[in-house]
Design a protein around this motif. Structure first.
Motif, PDB file in Angstrom:
ATOM      1  N   GLU A 162      88.281  25.999  19.812  1.00 26.84           N
ATOM      2  CA  GLU A 162      87.052  25.724  20.566  1.00 26.84           C
ATOM      3  C   GLU A 162      86.543  24.326  20.266  1.00 26.84           C
ATOM      4  N   ALA A 163      86.552  23.978  18.972  1.00 27.67           N
ATOM      5  CA  ALA A 163      86.043  22.675  18.572  1.00 27.67           C
ATOM      6  C   ALA A 163      86.894  21.574  19.198  1.00 27.67           C
ATOM      7  N   GLN A 164      88.198  21.827  19.237  1.00 30.79           N
ATOM      8  CA  GLN A 164      89.111  20.834  19.774  1.00 30.79           C
ATOM      9  C   GLN A 164      88.834  20.583  21.257  1.00 30.79           C
ATOM     10  N   GLU A 165      88.589  21.685  21.973  1.00 28.93           N
ATOM     11  CA  GLU A 165      88.303  21.553  23.407  1.00 28.93           C
ATOM     12  C   GLU A 165      87.025  20.764  23.633  1.00 28.93           C
ATOM     13  N   LEU A 166      86.053  21.019  22.766  1.00 26.36           N
ATOM     14  CA  LEU A 166      84.789  20.322  22.848  1.00 26.36           C
ATOM     15  C   LEU A 166      84.969  18.820  22.710  1.00 26.36           C
ATOM     16  N   MET A 167      85.955  18.459  21.879  1.00 30.44           N
ATOM     17  CA  MET A 167      86.112  17.055  21.555  1.00 30.44           C
ATOM     18  C   MET A 167      86.888  16.285  22.607  1.00 30.44           C
ATOM     19  N   THR A 168      87.512  17.009  23.538  1.00 35.39           N
ATOM     20  CA  THR A 168      88.366  16.312  24.486  1.00 35.39           C
ATOM     21  C   THR A 168      87.663  16.140  25.830  1.00 35.39           C
ATOM     22  N   VAL A 169      87.491  14.926  26.231  1.00 30.56           N
ATOM     23  CA  VAL A 169      86.908  14.681  27.548  1.00 30.56           C
ATOM     24  C   VAL A 169      88.064  14.705  28.550  1.00 30.56           C
ATOM     25  N   GLY A 196      83.032   7.566  22.622  1.00 29.67           N
ATOM     26  CA  GLY A 196      84.460   7.241  22.650  1.00 29.67           C
ATOM     27  C   GLY A 196      85.157   8.269  23.513  1.00 29.67           C
ATOM     28  N   ARG A 197      86.168   8.949  22.956  1.00 31.97           N
ATOM     29  CA  ARG A 197      86.884   9.974  23.715  1.00 31.97           C
ATOM     30  C   ARG A 197      86.330  11.368  23.440  1.00 31.97           C
ATOM     31  N   ASN A 198      85.249  11.436  22.683  1.00 32.44           N
ATOM     32  CA  ASN A 198      84.681  12.747  22.336  1.00 32.44           C
ATOM     33  C   ASN A 198      83.491  13.111  23.207  1.00 32.44           C
ATOM     34  N   VAL A 199      83.260  14.422  23.312  1.00 29.30           N
ATOM     35  CA  VAL A 199      81.990  14.886  23.870  1.00 29.30           C
ATOM     36  C   VAL A 199      81.188  15.442  22.706  1.00 29.30           C
ATOM     37  N   VAL A 200      79.979  14.965  22.556  1.00 30.94           N
ATOM     38  CA  VAL A 200      79.125  15.413  21.466  1.00 30.94           C
ATOM     39  C   VAL A 200      78.071  16.343  22.038  1.00 30.94           C
ATOM     40  N   GLN A 201      77.862  17.469  21.372  1.00 26.85           N
ATOM     41  CA  GLN A 201      76.844  18.431  21.809  1.00 26.85           C
ATOM     42  C   GLN A 201      75.549  18.164  21.073  1.00 26.85           C
ATOM     43  N   VAL A 202      74.467  18.085  21.831  1.00 27.95           N
ATOM     44  CA  VAL A 202      73.155  17.836  21.232  1.00 27.95           C
ATOM     45  C   VAL A 202      72.136  18.739  21.920  1.00 27.95           C
ATOM     46  N   VAL A 203      71.143  19.227  21.179  1.00 29.36           N
ATOM     47  CA  VAL A 203      70.073  19.981  21.831  1.00 29.36           C
ATOM     48  C   VAL A 203      68.783  19.172  21.753  1.00 29.36           C
ATOM     49  N   SER A 204      67.973  19.274  22.790  1.00 32.26           N
ATOM     50  CA  SER A 204      66.720  18.511  22.823  1.00 32.26           C
ATOM     51  C   SER A 204      65.677  19.250  23.645  1.00 32.26           C
ATOM     52  N   ALA A 205      64.408  19.056  23.292  1.00 38.17           N
ATOM     53  CA  ALA A 205      63.318  19.641  24.076  1.00 38.17           C
ATOM     54  C   ALA A 205      63.086  18.801  25.329  1.00 38.17           C
ATOM     55  N   ASP A 206      63.574  17.548  25.310  1.00 35.32           N
ATOM     56  CA  ASP A 206      63.363  16.607  26.408  1.00 35.32           C
ATOM     57  C   ASP A 206      64.431  16.809  27.490  1.00 35.32           C
ATOM     58  N   PHE A 215      84.025  14.778  13.947  1.00 35.44           N
ATOM     59  CA  PHE A 215      84.599  13.462  14.196  1.00 35.44           C
ATOM     60  C   PHE A 215      85.546  13.139  13.056  1.00 35.44           C
ATOM     61  N   THR A 216      86.657  12.538  13.382  1.00 30.67           N
ATOM     62  CA  THR A 216      87.560  12.115  12.319  1.00 30.67           C
ATOM     63  C   THR A 216      87.331  10.640  12.044  1.00 30.67           C
ATOM     64  N   GLY A 217      87.683  10.240  10.834  1.00 28.35           N
ATOM     65  CA  GLY A 217      87.493   8.836  10.473  1.00 28.35           C
ATOM     66  C   GLY A 217      88.108   8.517   9.119  1.00 28.35           C
ATOM     67  N   LYS A 218      87.799   7.327   8.635  1.00 27.40           N
ATOM     68  CA  LYS A 218      88.300   6.882   7.323  1.00 27.40           C
ATOM     69  C   LYS A 218      87.124   6.443   6.464  1.00 27.40           C
ATOM     70  N   LEU A 219      87.195   6.758   5.181  1.00 26.00           N
ATOM     71  CA  LEU A 219      86.130   6.327   4.278  1.00 26.00           C
ATOM     72  C   LEU A 219      86.300   4.833   4.008  1.00 26.00           C
ATOM     73  N   ASN A 272      87.193   7.361  16.855  1.00 24.99           N
ATOM     74  CA  ASN A 272      87.103   7.264  18.320  1.00 24.99           C
ATOM     75  C   ASN A 272      86.366   6.045  18.830  1.00 24.99           C
ATOM     76  N   THR A 273      85.380   5.544  18.054  1.00 21.25           N
ATOM     77  CA  THR A 273      84.599   4.405  18.546  1.00 21.25           C
ATOM     78  C   THR A 273      84.693   3.186  17.626  1.00 21.25           C
ATOM     79  N   GLY A 274      85.123   3.412  16.416  1.00 18.05           N
ATOM     80  CA  GLY A 274      85.140   2.320  15.450  1.00 18.05           C
ATOM     81  C   GLY A 274      83.778   2.097  14.809  1.00 18.05           C
ATOM     82  N   ALA A 275      82.766   2.892  15.232  1.00 14.09           N
ATOM     83  CA  ALA A 275      81.425   2.760  14.660  1.00 14.09           C
ATOM     84  C   ALA A 275      81.445   3.214  13.198  1.00 14.09           C
TER      85      ALA A 275
END
Ligand code: ADP
Length: 375
Positions: A366-373, A328-338, A246-250, A264-267
């Protein structure tokens, strides 16, 4: 004394700089891997150690003996370096039996007949192929040919073993078995080994230490754990294992505690980071999929780094589920047992588990593609 010392190595092909100041030291008995994408200069580095290529500048010494030193005009030819080599292709002589293949390097070294027989027997014994000594290469499986190539490299007791993608011709299942077997053999023999691969899993599972290379530069040298958990750059994080960026500002910082506003979200997220970051600086946040936890929106989670997201995709991959979440405009990859998560969910992570890098470059295609919905 370090077993292999490679100092400030440069190599040009024509006017292309293929190696730029490659510098590392391998300890005695160490399994050391050069890891990087195809074309980054791994084989060229290995070939310079082997004496199959001459560096444009720099020096290489093994066990304190200089093999090449461009400033001092030293160059020891390949056949005098006593190094064992195995290539991807195995390069066995097809018209010779296994025994004859192993006898060849001994004949070149003028070993006596008795010595030869004993060495061939020992080397085949080490790789568990004594019973196949009279077979021809075409009568062996790929895995067996690879072991013969290894036995041939070990037969004259080399000081260092150089392996260039030796497992990449084997199918996935065999490759995994060969990996475990090779690791055990290397440990039993205690032989200093330089291994070249573009396969990060292979590098992580085999190596004592890994050197990650990109475009002729050394990006990081460390243990598999250091490389995976504390990648020195976003490029290393992207190449070794999966990663969300994710890109952002400190926005704020208090010692090691940094607050970043995500583009992407302002969070605002909190990250514990070392390094010189200044307020207002553009940064990239990297988080491994397994470091992100998902909880249903209905369960209230207090604390920092709670992001509101929604489930886009879910796939079952045997031991776990892989989720794609919209942020936001990103897709985040997460793994879960659930496997039962759907709709609106919360994404939570520990400030210690995210990585912070200066700049906003997203490392790989690859990372870029992941980030684009897709719209
Ligand atoms: P890797 O092993 O990481 O795949 P190499 O060391 O084989 O990379 O190659 C590094 C770069 O040098 C590549 O761009 C490759 O095309 C180039 N290269 C390798 N060998 C030669 C050569 N003999 N002549 C010209 N260019 C070469």
């Amino acid at each position: 004394m370090p077993e292999v010392r490679v100092s400030h190595l440069f190599k040009k092909f024509g006017n292309v700089n293929v190696l730029n100041d490659i510098d590392f030291t391998i300890n005695e008995g160490e399994f050391f891997t050069l890891l990087g994408p195809s074309g980054c200069g791994k084989s060229t580095t290995l070939n310079c150690i082997a004496g199959l290529e001459q560096p444009t500048a720099g020096s290489i010494a093994v066990g304190g003996t200089p093999f090449v030193d461009t400033e001092r005009g030293i160059y020891v030819p390949t056949e005098e370096r006593n190094l064992g080599m195995v290539f991807q292709s195995y390069a066995l002589w097809p018209q010779m039996t296994v025994s004859k293949n192993l006898a060849m390097p001994l004949s070149i070294r003028r070993a006596s007949r008795g010595d030869k027989a004993e060495r061939i027997h020992d080397a085949l014994d080490k790789v568990g192929l004594s019973h196949l000594k009279d077979r021809y290469p075409h009568e062996l499986s790929g895995g067996q040919q690879q072991r013969v190539a290894l036995a041939r490299a070990l037969v004259y007791s080399p000081s260092v073993l150089l392996l260039d993608e030796p497992l990449s011709n084997l199918d996935a299942k065999l490759r995994e078995q060969a990996r475990a077997w090779l690791k055990r053999l290397q440990e039993d023999l205690g032989i200093t080994t330089v291994y070249v691969t573009h396969d990060q899993d292979e590098a992580l599972s085999l190596s004592d230490r890994i050197a990650v290379m990109f475009e002729g530069h050394m990006a990081q040298i460390g243990t598999p754990k250091e490389i995976y958990e504390r990648p020195a750059t976003a490029h290393v994080a992207a190449f070794v294992g999966s990663c969300n960026f994710f890109t952002g500002k400190l926005e704020n910082r208090n010692g090691r505690i940094c607050q970043v506003r995500l583009d992407n979200t302002g969070a605002i997220v909190t990250i514990v980071a070392d390094g010189d970051f200044t307020i207002g600086q553009e940064v990239t946040v990297a988080i491994r999929p397994e470091k992100l936890a998902i909880t249903p929106e209905a369960i209230d989670v207090a604390g920092v780094n709670v992001l509101h997201t929604e489930v886009l995709t879910r796939s079952y991959v045997g031991s776990r589920y892989e989720y794609g979440l919209r942020l936001g405009r990103n897709v985040v990859q997460v793994v879960s047992a659930d496997g039962g998560l759907d709709g609106a969910v919360r994404l939570v992570f520990d400030p210690e588990d995210a990585l912070l890098y200066p700049g906003v470059t997203i490392p790989s295609q690859e990372a870029q593609e992941l980030m684009t919905v897709s719209a």
